[in-house]
Design an enzyme around this catalytic site. Sequence first.
Site, PDB file in Angstrom:
ATOM      1  N   GLY A  94      -4.903   7.359 -17.896  1.00 55.75           N
ATOM      2  CA  GLY A  94      -5.373   8.483 -17.977  1.00 55.75           C
ATOM      3  C   GLY A  94      -6.297   8.107 -20.246  1.00 55.75           C
ATOM      4  O   GLY A  94      -6.612   7.013 -19.376  1.00 55.75           O
TER       5      GLY A  94
ATOM      6  N   GLU B 252      -3.007   2.415 -19.484  1.00 57.38           N
ATOM      7  CA  GLU B 252      -3.935   2.334 -18.942  1.00 57.38           C
ATOM      8  C   GLU B 252      -4.842   3.906 -19.021  1.00 57.38           C
ATOM      9  O   GLU B 252      -5.140   4.755 -18.853  1.00 57.38           O
ATOM     10  CB  GLU B 252      -4.351   1.979 -17.402  1.00 57.38           C
ATOM     11  CG  GLU B 252      -3.615   0.766 -16.640  1.00 57.38           C
ATOM     12  CD  GLU B 252      -4.023  -0.215 -16.827  1.00 57.38           C
ATOM     13  OE1 GLU B 252      -5.047  -0.774 -17.119  1.00 57.38           O
ATOM     14  OE2 GLU B 252      -2.930  -1.738 -17.184  1.00 57.38           O
TER      15      GLU B 252
END
Lengths: 485, 480
Positions: B200, B222
């Site tokens: 996100g 990530e």
Amino acid sequence: MATDVPLVDAAQLLGELRRTFSSGRTKSEKWRSQQLRALLKMVTEQEKEICKALTLDLGKSEYETYACELAMVLDSCKLAIKRLKKWMSPEKRPIAVATIPSTAIVHPEPLGVALVVSAWNFPILLALDPLVGAVAAGCAVVIKPSEIAPATSAFLAKFIPMYMDKEAIRVVEGGVQQITALLDQKWDKIFFTGNAKVGRIMMAAAAKHLTPVTLELGGKCPIYIDSTVDVKVAAKRIIVGKWTCSDGQACLSPNHLLVEECFVPKLISTLKTTMVEFYGEDPRTSKDLAHIVNKNHFKRLTALLDDPATAEKIIHGGERDEKSLYIAPTLLLDVPLDAPIMNEEIFGPLLPIITVKGPDEAIDIISKEPKPLAIYVFTDNKAVQEKMVSETSSGGMVINDAVVHFLCPHLPFGGVGESGIGAYHGKASFDAFSHQKSILYRGFTVEVYARYPPYTTHKLKVIRALLGRDFLGLLLALLGFRRQE
Amino acid sequence: MAIIEEENLVAAAAGVEQLVRDLQRTVRSGITKTEKWRIQQLKALLKLIVENQDSLLQAVFTDLGKPAHQVVFTELLTLATSCKLAIKELKQWMAPKEVPVPPLALPGTAFVVPEPLGVALVIAPWNFPISLGVDPLIGAISAGCAAVLKPSEITPTVSSILADLLPKYLDTDAIRVVEGGIPITTALLAQKWDKIFYTGNYTVGRIVMAAAAKHLTPVTLELGGKSPVYIDDSVDLKVSARRICQGKWSFSDGQACVAPDYLLVQESIAPKLVETLKETIVEFFGEDPSTCAELGRIVNANHFRRLTRLLDDPRTAEKIVHGGERNEQSLFIAPTIVLDVPLDVPVMLDEIFGPILPIITVKGVDEAINIILDLPKPLALYVFSTNKAVQERFVTETSAGTVGINETVLHVAVLGLPFGGVGESGMGAYHGKHSFDAFSHYKGVYHKRMEADADGTFPPYTSARNNLIRSFLTEDLEEI
């Protein structure tokens, strides 16, 4: 005194180190190799000073200082110097059908400016071993040694600038105020060795800036031992593992023994006689035992011993002398599992022995606790070894010894769960301070027009075949045939 | 309203606590550790994808307007490939690896043994709502973990279908889907997980890591960033333009963490490049992109407004050289190029995550690198140049999660490459074996034999013993 040192301006310090790092100086193989050699030189030339500091801080013998700290640092330096080129070199990886032709490479790069916060119990090793990794990886570094080992802290503050690149590697002494100021800054990596409580504080501070962390914490490292082993060999190893390394004040120290019940009497009597062999009738006179680090910990440990349900279970030792911060190597038999001494990591020269029926009960007891940094299993029975390895979880494990897995640089050394995050030693140290950057190289000689919109049915077939690694389908699609689904 | 929310939160928290306890029990039973269970689950997942393609595609179309083939290529095929690779390689990944033992530690052998971290939480984003949830789940399963998947509430149809399908195919004692928005995510994050995998943005990434810190939970984050593209005069301009346009607009209309965010173009080719890009946009998406199904749409009104605000900034609006059209009702923003905006306008400060492409003219590599270094480390960095020295400069003088040379986005398909960010673009990586690693603990196990040790290694350490041990240690070190 480490805590009397004036507060360093953390923002300014970080700014200076960032400038050095941005200049690119620390990235060159030459710089890294130079720094590692300088560190090697420092540790070799200043051995006497180091021993003096460790005697002052912890009463460690020359032997212990060399074997448990200096030798390991020298080992790490030499390995890093030898392997640096290899560790730094990019590595090729297999490509995907969809990207033919191309080259895939993993390229290690330094994370940037790192903060290494070390502990008091192996104050040289736990500051310098991570430093080896940081420098090998090409990082600039600030070391914050523990103020609880002030002589060592002072040694590092004095000698590191004399040997290493002052503009890239700095030592900051101080206590809680100083570390708090440092933690407000944005680091590219934080490497912390210490306890879980402070580990949480470190990680929370790191979260503000999305700084990756390695946390080397502790836990209650149990030993399980059954009757299949040579009692004399085992006893020697257990005793050395427990008391030779910082008098039980080590993250890897065996915390307690879980002993198969038929073996208990034999083991206890062998432990007792061997302890006398090693440390004499009055261990106070032994030169081979460090002392408790300070009054706080002394009080904490004696309080554990003085708990009524615990005191009556002492079967060896128990003597103490506050002035010399001495507590005798102490054995206890079958304290209740909810006694204070079984509630926290002991981190001292007390060794509770708990009788168990067998490996199942041991695993049951172990599984109720947070995952420790290490589990030690003494058994010659391969099935029991297997069982313990697969049914428990810990940072690391040793079969038929304690602590010594630390000597294997090719084993990643670190915790799991409450005992830590990440690992180091050997290449893992280099990796802890590196980012493995993926690179895909392509050229312009081959173009697959099917990949671009607008997508006709034919194009879709080609892409599908490519992505599905379906060579035959790809060929057929390219030739305009229809493939049977 | 507040009371109802609080009650819901309390109820949510209680449910989630019980869920985690249930999953911990399953892990303790040892079932998820077996190779058999893991293969079974992976095969079941593969079956789920193959048997439900149509409804999965329909769900994504409903939530994001993406055409079916796009979802097949970027999500379903990706997952199928991941599953198959894991099934094929699992035995090897699970096997203990022997490592050399220094002479000092002989006689003995040493192994690195992978074990599952335990109970994992996977939080998925909305832009590739199936694969960015299920791909990490594949890693969790192959590592032998139990897991909770929290799909994005911004793609409710996908969330719903995953919540419906996963329990039908997978072991519900070990794998569960929890739907919901911020209250449920907050309740989830308050639990003690053995691993959290979050995809996100940076803001929520920090919240996730702060929550993880309370329990010393390792995380893979990530995230994103402004992925720059540098392009000079040494390349085939037409091919480069195509690769850049595809990377920017073909995958989720710029709403992708590795989408080219902005271009830095060598001044000598800037006008030609802008022209070629315009031509390519028309080639790909037609004269009127609002009718092009390929582009999908902006995910919701919030993001639509965010993006149009970027375009409406006065110093930006005057620099639009292509596109700029928008339609709030259909959540459409045309592929838009803004040329040489000042570096401090909003569109140059944060990750765009949309179909707007700023192009900045630069003198050369130095200026480009300076601009890049002034921004946080991105998830991807792209260099279009056939000049090896130029490629090298970017590789060594900048830092990014991943790099593409003469290509955009495609490196994500190479499963042998670790996929992850650095600095503000994230920590940790996955894909291929790295997914297995992300959910594993590598335990060092050292086996010593019970032969008697040399007396010299035991106290009391007389100076004679000291010297002996020392020489042994030193001699040993020379051999390393």
